[in-house]
Design an enzyme around this catalytic site. Structure first.
Site, PDB file in Angstrom:
ATOM      1  N   SER A  10       9.605 -35.329   4.789  1.00 35.75           N
ATOM      2  CA  SER A  10       9.241 -35.420   3.370  1.00 35.75           C
ATOM      3  C   SER A  10      10.315 -36.127   2.548  1.00 35.75           C
ATOM      4  CB  SER A  10       9.045 -34.013   2.807  1.00 35.75           C
ATOM      5  OG  SER A  10      10.287 -33.328   2.828  1.00 35.75           O
ATOM      6  N   CYS A 101      -2.545 -27.405   0.174  1.00 35.64           N
ATOM      7  CA  CYS A 101      -1.991 -28.611   0.782  1.00 35.64           C
ATOM      8  C   CYS A 101      -1.658 -28.350   2.250  1.00 35.64           C
ATOM      9  CB  CYS A 101      -0.750 -29.040   0.002  1.00 35.64           C
ATOM     10  SG  CYS A 101      -0.061 -30.580   0.607  1.00 35.64           S
ATOM     11  N   CYS A 201       3.058 -30.223  -4.677  1.00 35.29           N
ATOM     12  CA  CYS A 201       3.261 -30.619  -3.296  1.00 35.29           C
ATOM     13  C   CYS A 201       3.021 -32.125  -3.182  1.00 35.29           C
ATOM     14  CB  CYS A 201       2.250 -29.824  -2.479  1.00 35.29           C
ATOM     15  SG  CYS A 201       1.912 -30.433  -0.867  1.00 35.29           S
TER      16      CYS A 201
END
Length: 396
Positions: A10, A101, A201
């Site tokens: 991420s 998510c 998110c």
């Protein structure tokens, strides 16, 4: 043959260290960055957070010597998360995009892409653990709280299924956050000191009201303050014939009318507010701060009360309907008429609370030992046996 793992990189420190640990453990590791949003009109600042994040993820992959690519999931994200959120807010419910998510994007759409790349597993930087036991000759996967009490993120994964857990790995779940940062520093990873991301998110630095205003049009209405001493809170409880009647009565939320209090201000849309909210009301001059105790999206009224112990905020029973009830441990699911003693929470980071589950024909009641503040429709309640998260549901 080495087992192949796709890590959702991420651009943060947790997933970076997850990738490093897996490589150390001898897996063949591939880094994938999920691009879930590219409508720059709703990010707050000029910086483009996903670009910065994907860049950091790429630098980490280079440093670790693992292949890296970006996948664009923005279409599925809009359809499964964003549209759902707007729909829920319009109904006056408050969804949890992070839980969704994980269920819909990371461990579904993203997982399918990973499996198409020949992956045996998908790994994320979540602070939780997985364990596998055998029961009646069958493998059963357990979702356990992370070792770091301050960072335990098992709640966000409360909607995962056995199939999803079977393919999931959580390499940092056994570590404390400071240990994760220390490993990142030792390995000279660019994310070592990067702040943890806030905001939706993967949408980046978006403030929810601004985001909602893109779709839900402002509509002026009144803010009503209801006194603690209001007779609504002092009604004598009826006599119940059985436990079910009592649970049903206690799980009902109060319904208010404007005449139950005094108008103390105006707002731009009841659907922008959620129960328990304190910021953004812009009403001053009260002894204690005002909290939202109820929103009425049909009449476009926000009801508030002073202080975090206002009786309008407190309730000790909630209900989950069958179609929104989920057991990670299906083998432990209780049947109609059965009860189960658990620890439960109704929001992330809330300390676990003693509760009893009561299964009824239409769903499940969760009865807390102590009154809970701001039980909010649309949010998730999750329940645990010791440190294992066994089930969850949407508060109805």
């Amino acid at each position: 043959m080495k087992k192949r793992v796709v890590v959702g990189l991420s651009g943060g420190v947790d997933s970076s260290v997850a990738a490093y640990l897996l490589k150390e453990q001898g897996y063949e590791v591939i880094g994938l960055f999920m691009k879930n949003w590219h409508d720059d009109s709703v990010t707050i600042s000029d910086e483009c957070p996903w670009l910065e994040d994907s860049n950091d993820a790429m630098l980490v992959a280079n440093k670790l010597g693992i292949p890296f690519q970006t996948v664009d999931l923005s279409e599925q994200y809009k359809e499964r998360i964003v549209d759902y959120m707007f729909n829920e807010y319009e109904k006056g419910r408050t969804p949890n995009p992070d839980v969704l998510c994980n269920r819909e994007i990371k461990f579904d759409v993203f997982m399918k892409i990973a499996l198409d790349l020949g992956a045996d597993y998908v790994a994320t930087g979540h602070y939780c653990r997985k364990s596998t036991i055998e029961k009646d000759g069958k493998e059963i996967h357990q979702l356990l709280a992370g070792k770091d009490d301050n960072k335990d993120q098992s709640y966000f994964l409360c909607q995962l299924s056995q199939d999803q857990l079977a393919k999931a790995l959580f390499p940092v779940g056994e570590l404390l956050k400071p240990e994760v940062r220390a490993i990142a520093k030792e390995q000279d990873l660019i994310t070592a000191d990067k702040k943890d991301s806030q905001g939706l998110c993967f949408i980046g630095k978006v403030r929810l009201p601004e985001f909602l205003q893109q779709q839900l049009k402002p509509k002026e209405g009144v803010i009503v303050e209801v006194e603690k001493s209001n007779q609504i809170y002092n009604q004598t409880q009826p006599n119940f014939n059985n436990k079910l009647e009592e649970l049903d009565y206690l799980s009902q939320k109060k319904s208010y009318a404007v005449s139950d209090g005094k108008v103390v201000g105006k707002h731009q849309g009841a659907h922008y507010f959620t129960k328990g909210q304190r910021k953004g009301l812009a009403v001053g001059g009260t002894v204690e701060p005002l909290f939202v105790i109820e929103t009425d999206v049909n009449e476009n009224v926000i009801y508030t009360g002073q202080g975090k112990n206002h009786p309008g905020l407190l309730r000790n029973v909630l209900f989950v309907s069958n179609d929104e009830l989920h057991w990670i441990r299906e083998d432990l699911a209780i049947n109609e008429g059965e009860t189960m003693q658990v620890k439960a929470r109704i929001r992330y980071r809330q300390p676990l609370q003693d509760a009893t589950l009561h299964k009824v024909d239409s769903g499940l009641y969760v009865e807390f030992k102590d009154a809970q503040s701001a039980i909010t429709e649309g949010q998730f309640v999750a329940w645990y046996l010791d440190e294992e998260l066994v089930g969850s549901g949407v508060i109805s």
